[in-house]
Design a protein around this motif. Structure first.
Motif, PDB file in Angstrom:
ATOM      1  N   LYS A 183       0.813  -1.219   0.000  1.00  0.00           N
ATOM      2  CA  LYS A 183       0.000   0.000   0.000  1.00  0.00           C
ATOM      3  C   LYS A 183       0.848   1.272   0.000  1.00  0.00           C
ATOM      4  O   LYS A 183       0.390   2.335  -0.397  1.00  0.00           O
ATOM      5  N   ASP A 201      -3.470  -5.339  -6.648  1.00  0.00           N
ATOM      6  CA  ASP A 201      -4.360  -4.325  -6.061  1.00  0.00           C
ATOM      7  C   ASP A 201      -5.807  -4.789  -6.063  1.00  0.00           C
ATOM      8  O   ASP A 201      -6.577  -4.485  -5.143  1.00  0.00           O
ATOM      9  N   ARG A 258      -8.281  -5.299  -2.673  1.00  0.00           N
ATOM     10  CA  ARG A 258      -9.558  -4.579  -2.502  1.00  0.00           C
ATOM     11  C   ARG A 258     -10.709  -5.528  -2.164  1.00  0.00           C
ATOM     12  O   ARG A 258     -11.813  -5.078  -1.852  1.00  0.00           O
TER      13      ARG A 258
END
Length: 594
Positions: free
Chosen positions: A17, A70, A74
């Motif tokens: 992140k 990513d 999520r």
């Protein structure tokens, strides 16, 4: 067991992140010993597989292209693992187990080993985090809310799942979290509310099942209203609670629950496993099909030997009771069935229906539980609870060694095609049929619709009689019911009474035709039976052609006058016929069906 290294996972998440390169670092997943390692464990409601993070994704995450990585980060499933790790770190635990990513489900051997070990893993955990994804408030719900929680009697969905039953009972400490990962209580503090939700006794919730172990039927009842995505998991999720192990065979369906019960029987002499309530209308296996069959067993308790003997003294001769202790101690599984000693009492007027006593009851002041059995071809099958309409005989129960069949009986359908034109030509009319769906000349009986009753009326003699067409143990049968003369009752009353009486006594009425047909070989059989219609000079003859290959049964009903000299036995006679002979005889006997 394979565990998540909490700090390694949190470090990797921070690097991802923060946009930093994720190179070689400490492994996120490592093998540890559950007996010596202190770890936290997650209990949750699985989402769609696309939302969860599996073992492969957890291992390969650092090396994935940024876009794919990513996308995984999520997912709600990833966030669930992340929040669990944060909670574990806050609670000073280095290790965490999460079933979605700590088991490599591509390996059937690893999956089977994990499922067989899972109860122990939850039991050995220092703390279990129970994530209630559908609880929005900052407090645990204390009253049922069916508008908010529609899937499980007004309570959070976590309580509706099969796997979470052991995940609630096995750990000594369970902490509940709402959808935002706020703590909303622990198992001990919430025990009174949890009792209302789960119907599990409070002492079991607090102390587990190992101290004062409940009987098998009571444990099964806790799972009665729970669901699993896979049918087989209805059984697999109960193995730890019932202290048995067995291999996983996904694809076997309800057989998994049958295998579970056989494993319990091999390890225990707890006869409450037979105390479930039948939910079908045909005779069947002594084993239940599903935990829901035990839903009324929440108060079930085993009876001590002396207590059971005392309860039987008023019905059983003393000499029968002197020798039962050793006989009740075990019931081995054989290829014929479960060999067991039971106290049996026949129902009045029946040679095939019996009541059996079990050494368990539904409460301290209640009598022993009884179940109904039916005898078929020297073996006993569980019979549905229809015998409430029958009365037990006045004889004392007898201790018998019997074989209880645990294999399902044949369930092949039977199609009947009925020719009653000769009855019509002789003044009879088919005045009623039950169920109405079988009003046509051709109909198919199944295990869920096993009986058709046709009522015939003779206006000249002012009487009516019934002919039942049934399906039992995968075989068709026919029986002539009672004759009612000087008719007073409405037709619908007569039809319903006859239908219910035939349904309750199906094994009894199926036996004569089955006995005549025993040893059937070749292409098929012809069965013939004659019976005299009371108060008349008429004889009813039923002729049936049975095709063994197709389960088709052609039936011809004839009536003819008899001066009274014929010897009418009222019994079935069967003839085995080969292909050529079968065609020749059946053409003459039941020509409409060939």
């Amino acid at each position: 067991m394979r565990l998540i290294n909490v700090q390694a996972f949190l470090d990797r998440d921070g690097w991802i992140k923060g946009g930093k390169p994720v190179g070689h670092h400490k492994n996120v997943l490592e093998f540890c010993d559950d007996e010596t390692t202190e770890y936290a464990i997650l209990s949750h409601r699985w989402m769609e597989d696309a939302e969860e993070v599996d073992y492969r994704e957890m291992v390969k995450l650092a090396k994935m292209p940024p876009e794919e990585r990513d996308k995984i980060c999520r997912r709600d499933g990833y966030k669930k693992i992340l929040q669990s790790c944060k909670q574990a770190a806050e609670d000073k635990y280095e290790w965490l187990w999460v079933d979605t990513c700590c088991i490599d489900k591509r390996s059937s051997a690893e999956l089977s080993e994990s499922i067989n070990s899972m109860y122990r893993w939850y039991e050995n955990a220092q703390v279990c985090y129970a994530y209630l994804h559908d609880v929005p408030g900052s407090s645990f719900p204390t009253v049922s809310d069916k508008k908010r929680y529609v899937k499980f009697k007004g309570w959070p969905e976590w309580f509706s799942r099969g796997w979470t039953l052991q995940e609630l009972i096995a750990p000594s400490t369970v902490q509940f979290f709402n959808k935002d990962w706020q703590s909303i209580g622990d198992k001990k503090m919430l025990a009174p509310t949890l009792v209302r939700i789960t119907e599990i006794p409070e002492h079991i919730l607090i102390h587990g099942v190992h101290g004062n172990r409940p009987c098998v039927a009571q444990i099964m009842s806790w799972a009665a209203n729970r669901t699993t995505t896979r049918v087989e998991d209805r059984a697999y999720s109960l193995m730890g609670l019932l202290d048995v192990n067995m291999p996983m065979l996904y694809g076997e369906g309800k057989k998994a629950f049958h295998r579970l019960q056989l494993e319990i029987i091999r390890a225990s002499n707890d006869q409450s496993i037979f105390a479930w309530d039948a939910a079908w209308v045909q005779p069947g296996s002594i084993l239940a099909d599903d935990p829901s069959d035990f839903k009324n067993c929440g108060r079930m308790e085993l009876m001590g030997h002396d207590e059971f003997i005392q309860s039987l003294k008023k019905d059983v001769p003393a000499e029968e009771l002197d020798c039962i202790e050793d006989r009740l101690g075990s019931f081995p599984i054989t290829n014929r069935g479960i060999q067991i000693w039971l106290f049996l009492l026949p129902y009045r007027g029946s040679r095939t229906l019996f009541r059996a006593w079990l050494p368990c009851h539904r409460g301290p002041s209640d009598p022993p539980v009884t179940i109904d059995l039916t005898l078929w071809e020297s073996n006993y099958y569980r019979y549905p609870m229809l015998c409430f309409s029958l009365s037990p005989s006045e004889e004392p129960p007898q201790l018998r060694q019997v074989y209880l069949r645990y294999q399902d009986p044949p369930r092949r359908n039977t199609t009947f095609e009925v020719d009653d034109s000769t009855l019509t030509e002789n003044g009879f009319t088919c005045c009623d049929t039950y169920p109405k769906a079988f009003s046509e000349k051709r109909f198919t009986l199944t295990s869920t619709d096993p009986l058709c009753l046709k009522v015939y009326f003779d206006s000249q003699a002012n009487h009516r009689f019934s002919v039942s067409f049934g399906h039992c143990f995968g075989k068709g049968w026919i029986h002539v019911g009672s004759v009612e003369s000087n008719i007073i009752r409405p037709p619908e009353d007569y039809t319903w009474y006859e239908y219910f009486e035939m349904l309750v006594n199906t094994p009894e009425y199926a036996q004569p035709m089955n006995k005549a047909r025993s040893g059937s070989e070749g292409y098929g059989q012809i069965c013939v039976m004659q019976t005299r219609l009371p108060e008349t000079t008429k004889i009813l003859q039923i002729s049936s052609v049975i095709w063994n290959s197709s389960r088709m049964c052609g039936v011809k009903l004839d009536v003819f006058h008899d001066p009274g000299v014929c010897d009418i036995s009222g019994e079935w006679t069967a003839f085995n016929v080969d292909v050529g002979g079968f065609l020749h005889v059946s053409l003459a006997l039941i020509s409409p069906f060939i």
